[in-house]
Structure formats: structure tokens, C-alpha cells
Write a protein that holds these residues in place. Structure first.
Motif, mmCIF file in Angstrom:
data_model
loop_
_atom_site.group_PDB
_atom_site.id
_atom_site.type_symbol
_atom_site.label_atom_id
_atom_site.label_comp_id
_atom_site.label_asym_id
_atom_site.label_seq_id
_atom_site.Cartn_x
_atom_site.Cartn_y
_atom_site.Cartn_z
ATOM 1 N N ASP A 1 -15.188 -3.975 -6.223
ATOM 2 C CA ASP A 1 -15.192 -5.436 -6.285
ATOM 3 C C ASP A 1 -13.847 -6.019 -5.862
ATOM 4 N N GLY A 2 -13.088 -5.256 -5.091
ATOM 5 C CA GLY A 2 -11.763 -5.711 -4.677
ATOM 6 C C GLY A 2 -11.817 -6.745 -3.578
ATOM 7 N N PRO A 3 -10.661 -7.027 -2.940
ATOM 8 C CA PRO A 3 -10.585 -8.078 -1.920
ATOM 9 C C PRO A 3 -11.207 -7.694 -0.586
ATOM 10 N N GLY A 4 -11.582 -6.426 -0.408
ATOM 11 C CA GLY A 4 -12.176 -6.013 0.852
ATOM 12 C C GLY A 4 -11.132 -5.613 1.876
ATOM 13 N N ILE A 5 -11.589 -5.290 3.075
ATOM 14 C CA ILE A 5 -10.716 -4.822 4.153
ATOM 15 C C ILE A 5 -10.923 -5.710 5.368
ATOM 16 N N ALA A 6 -9.844 -6.194 5.925
ATOM 17 C CA ALA A 6 -9.930 -7.031 7.121
ATOM 18 C C ALA A 6 -10.533 -6.249 8.275
ATOM 19 N N ALA A 7 -11.320 -6.927 9.109
ATOM 20 C CA ALA A 7 -11.996 -6.256 10.224
ATOM 21 C C ALA A 7 -10.998 -5.579 11.159
ATOM 22 N N ALA A 8 -9.829 -6.191 11.346
ATOM 23 C CA ALA A 8 -8.823 -5.618 12.259
ATOM 24 C C ALA A 8 -8.238 -4.324 11.726
ATOM 25 N N ASP A 9 -8.345 -4.084 10.409
ATOM 26 C CA ASP A 9 -7.734 -2.902 9.797
ATOM 27 C C ASP A 9 -8.740 -1.783 9.546
ATOM 28 N N ARG A 10 -10.002 -2.004 9.841
ATOM 29 C CA ARG A 10 -11.028 -1.049 9.411
ATOM 30 C C ARG A 10 -10.929 0.310 10.084
ATOM 31 N N GLU A 11 -10.404 0.364 11.265
ATOM 32 C CA GLU A 11 -10.213 1.652 11.930
ATOM 33 C C GLU A 11 -8.803 2.178 11.713
ATOM 34 N N ARG A 12 -7.843 1.290 11.697
ATOM 35 C CA ARG A 12 -6.437 1.695 11.623
ATOM 36 C C ARG A 12 -6.074 2.348 10.297
ATOM 37 N N ILE A 13 -6.764 1.967 9.202
ATOM 38 C CA ILE A 13 -6.382 2.491 7.892
ATOM 39 C C ILE A 13 -6.621 3.986 7.766
ATOM 40 N N PHE A 14 -7.402 4.575 8.679
ATOM 41 C CA PHE A 14 -7.640 6.014 8.619
ATOM 42 C C PHE A 14 -6.547 6.804 9.328
ATOM 43 N N GLU A 15 -5.603 6.122 9.954
ATOM 44 C CA GLU A 15 -4.504 6.811 10.590
ATOM 45 C C GLU A 15 -3.461 7.184 9.550
ATOM 46 N N ARG A 16 -2.727 8.258 9.817
ATOM 47 C CA ARG A 16 -1.707 8.704 8.882
ATOM 48 C C ARG A 16 -0.630 7.649 8.705
ATOM 49 N N PHE A 17 -0.299 7.380 7.462
ATOM 50 C CA PHE A 17 0.764 6.469 7.056
ATOM 51 C C PHE A 17 0.427 5.012 7.327
#
Length: 368
Positions: free
Chosen positions: A273-289
Motif C-alpha cells: 500500500d506504499g506510494p508506488g513506483i514512477a513509470a520512468a523508474d520501473r525498469e531502472r530500479i532493477f539495475e545495480r545500485f
């Protein structure tokens, strides 16, 4: 001191270095012949005409060759700057020949190195912060116990244990990251009851992170859904996603664990139930660091402004890739939902759960 020649590149439109060299030779020979002919027409002897032709031909050669080799000199200077830690230098890549292609590749490499260096700096800062916080809290608690300020009650020991477990998780993340750098690890495939597995993991994290009073709902359909996977690796996936969901869930919120079959795959979804993930970050967050921006509703593994090293989701993707699956951020009406899709049956595994052959016999993996 060597005279400074202008950096002109009239040959940049040619696509081949061999063509450039041919044009260079033809131009110098033509110039020498032209000067010789003019000299003879004006009754200048060979003693005057030939030296003049040679000097002007050499100047033309220097002028054209300087433009041809200018990217190489720029790359040399940029490489020396990189050795000193400056990754901002770029090469002027206007040529269309092999040297120009090399300049383009060099600029890409320089950008990658600059990005890697920035990520390394961020990792050191994040890990230092993550280590310092629990260590400082644990040290303060133990000092209070030793000095007699605080009695060693069960509650005090539980707080100390929680900080120790936080340190353990961080060290485990870093060890898993080293496995990612080393390459894929072998999988110990077994048959897993998905419902029981999700219940066990939900109960485990609920005991550790009970302060928020979160509710865990497990919904598996059908109830006897099974999956062939490496239990330890799948545990890494689920626990990382659960811990990220816990971090971004409000107090008293709900964390949903769902699993269902789709064709020959099994889909596991973990929502919060958190704030969610911005569409622009949905792929990038799986990258290291990588960490999602806080303004876009930063989430799991991203760190945002809530801490985190940006390692968790990279480990999730690594473990899922080992199984031949995929992980993604699913659209959801509220919060964020992480979707993991895994093949229900791994090739090379017998029906009774015993392996017929290892998935990757080249690399061994020690249990944590």
C-alpha cells in the motif's frame, strides 16, 4: 617548440582510412607537380622549384594528417585524464572512417566508466550509511547495558538482535552481489509447494518487522500449486521483495502475496500500500545500485530518501534470470506490485524433484 597547426578535417566525409590515405598521397603529389610546372613555366631552375615543392607538399601532408590523427591524440589525452580520475573528457568524433568509429566507441566507454564511477561512489556512501546506523544503535544499547544505565531485559536484547539482523542482511546482500559479478551460480532444483513457501516467508518477515503492524495476505490458486525452483534462490527473491514492500508500506498497511499459473509458468505477485513506483523508474530500479527518485514514489530496492543500497532488486533479477524467468513492476490500482514469472518446470529435472543433470555445472554455489 613545435609550431601549432590548425586542426582542420577536410577528409572527415570519407568512410575509409585507406581512401583518406590515397587522397592524401594524390593531393601531395598533385601539389608537387603543380609547383614544379609553375616554376618551370616561370623559368625557375630545379634548384628552386624542387625544394619549394617538397616543403609545400610536406606542409599539406602535415595539415591533412593532423586532422586525420586528431581523434587519436584526443583519446590519448582523455585516457591520461581518466587515469587521474577525470571521466568528463570526450573525443570529437566527426570522422566517418575507422578512427571516427573508434572515437565513438571511446566516448561510449568513457560515459560507461563515468557512470560506473558514480555508482561506485554512491554504493560506498550508501553502504557506509547503512552500516553506520545499526552499528551506532547497537553500540549505544550495549554501552547502556555495560554502564548500568539500561537493564539487559528481553526487550533490550530484542532491539540489539534486530540491529544485528539488519547488519546480517546487508552483508548477505554484498555477498550476493559478489556472486553476480562472478557469474551465474548453479541451481539446486526441487519441487516447491508455492502456498506453504509463501506462508513461511511471510511469517518469517512478519516476526522480524512487527513494529509496523502490517497484515500479510497469501492467496494461492489453486491451493496445491507447485513450482520447480531453487528454494534458496527463490527465498532470496521473495524475502527481498517483502522487505522492500515493508519499507515502503504505511503502518497498519497490507502486503499481498499472490500466486497463480499462466500457461506453463507460475506467477508470484507481491503488492503493498506504499506510494508506488514512477513509470520512468520501473525498469531502472532493477539495475545495480539504482534508486528510484523520491518524487516519483520511490520504492523497493530503490532506496529513495528512505535508505537502502539499491542492491536488493538487482539480486532479485539475477536470481530470477537464473531460473529463466522475468521480474517486472505490474500495474496496480494502489501501491506497487512486483510480478515474478517463473517456468513451472525446469528442463532437466525429473518429476520426483530429483535432478537429472545440473542446470549450470560450471559454477558451484555454497549455501549461506
Amino acid at each position: 617548440m613545435r609550431p601549432h597547426l590548425p586542426d582542420v578535417r577536410p577528409l572527415d566525409s570519407f568512410r575509409s582510412l585507406k581512401i583518406k590515405l590515397g587522397v592524401l598521397v594524390a593531393a601531395t603529389v598533385t601539389l608537387a607537380v603543380l609547383i614544379t610546372w609553375i616554376g618551370l613555366r616561370n623559368q625557375l631552375g630545379p634548384s628552386r622549384t624542387f625544394p619549394l615543392a617538397i616543403v609545400l607538399s610536406l606542409l599539406l601532408t602535415q595539415l591533412l594528417a593532423r586532422g586525420m590523427t586528431s581523434p587519436l591524440r584526443e583519446m590519448t589525452a582523455a585516457a591520461q585524464a581518466m587515469a587521474d580520475g577525470d571521466y568528463s573528457r570526450r573525443v570529437r568524433a566527426t570522422s566517418r572512417d575507422e578512427v571516427g568509429q573508434l572515437a565513438v566507441a571511446f566516448n561510449v566507454m568513457a560515459q560507461d566508466l563515468a557512470t560506473s564511477d558514480q555508482l561506485r561512489r554512491e554504493l560506498i556512501a550508501n553502504v557506509s550509511h547503512e552500516l553506520r546506523t545499526p552499528i551506532a544503535a547497537l553500540q549505544a544499547q550495549l554501552e547502556n547495558v555495560v554502564d548500568g544505565v539500561t537493564r539487559p531485559t528481553p526487550a533490550t536484547m530484542e532491539m540489539a538482535l534486530a540491529q544485528t539482523e539488519r547488519l546480517t542482511r546487508l552483508v548477505t546482500y554484498l555477498l550476493d552481489l559478489s556472486r553476480i559479478e562472478a557469474g551465474a551460480a548453479a541451481l539446486n532444483i526441487a519441487q516447491i509447494d508455492v502456498g506453504d513457501f509463501l506462508e513461511e516467508n511471510a511469517e518469517a518477515v512478519a516476526m522480524v518487522d512487527a513494529a509496523k503492524g502490517l497484515r500479510y495476505l497469501v492467496d494461492v490458486a489453486p491451493e496445491d500449486l507447485v513450482l520447480e525452483a531453487d528454494r534458496e534462490r527463490l527465498h532470496q527473491v521473495v524475502v527481498n521483495l517483502l522487505q522492500n514492500a515493508i519499507r515502503h508500506s504505511p503502518a497498519g498497511g497490507e502486503i499481498r502475496l499472490e500466486a497463480y499459473p499462466v500457461d506453463d509458468d507460475v506467477v508470484i505477485e507481491i503488492g503493498d500500500d506504499g506510494p508506488g513506483i514512477a513509470a520512468a523508474d520501473r525498469e531502472r530500479i532493477f539495475e545495480r545500485f539504482a534508486r528510484a527518485s523520491a518524487t516519483g514514489g520511490g520504492h523497493a530496492g530503490s532506496g529513495g530518501t528512505t535508505g537502502g543500497t539499491g542492491i536488493g532488486l538487482a539480486i532479485v533479477r539475477w536470481a530470477v534470470d537464473l531460473h529463466g524467468g522475468r521480474v517486472e513492476v505490474a500495474d496496480s490500482p494502489r501501491g506497487a506490485t512486483m510480478r515474478v514469472t517463473l517456468p513451472a518446470r525446469v528442463a532437466g529435472v525429473a518429476g520426483d524433484g530429483e535432478e537429472e543433470e545440473p542446470v549450470d555445472p560450471t559454477v558451484s554455489d555454497d549455501a549461506r
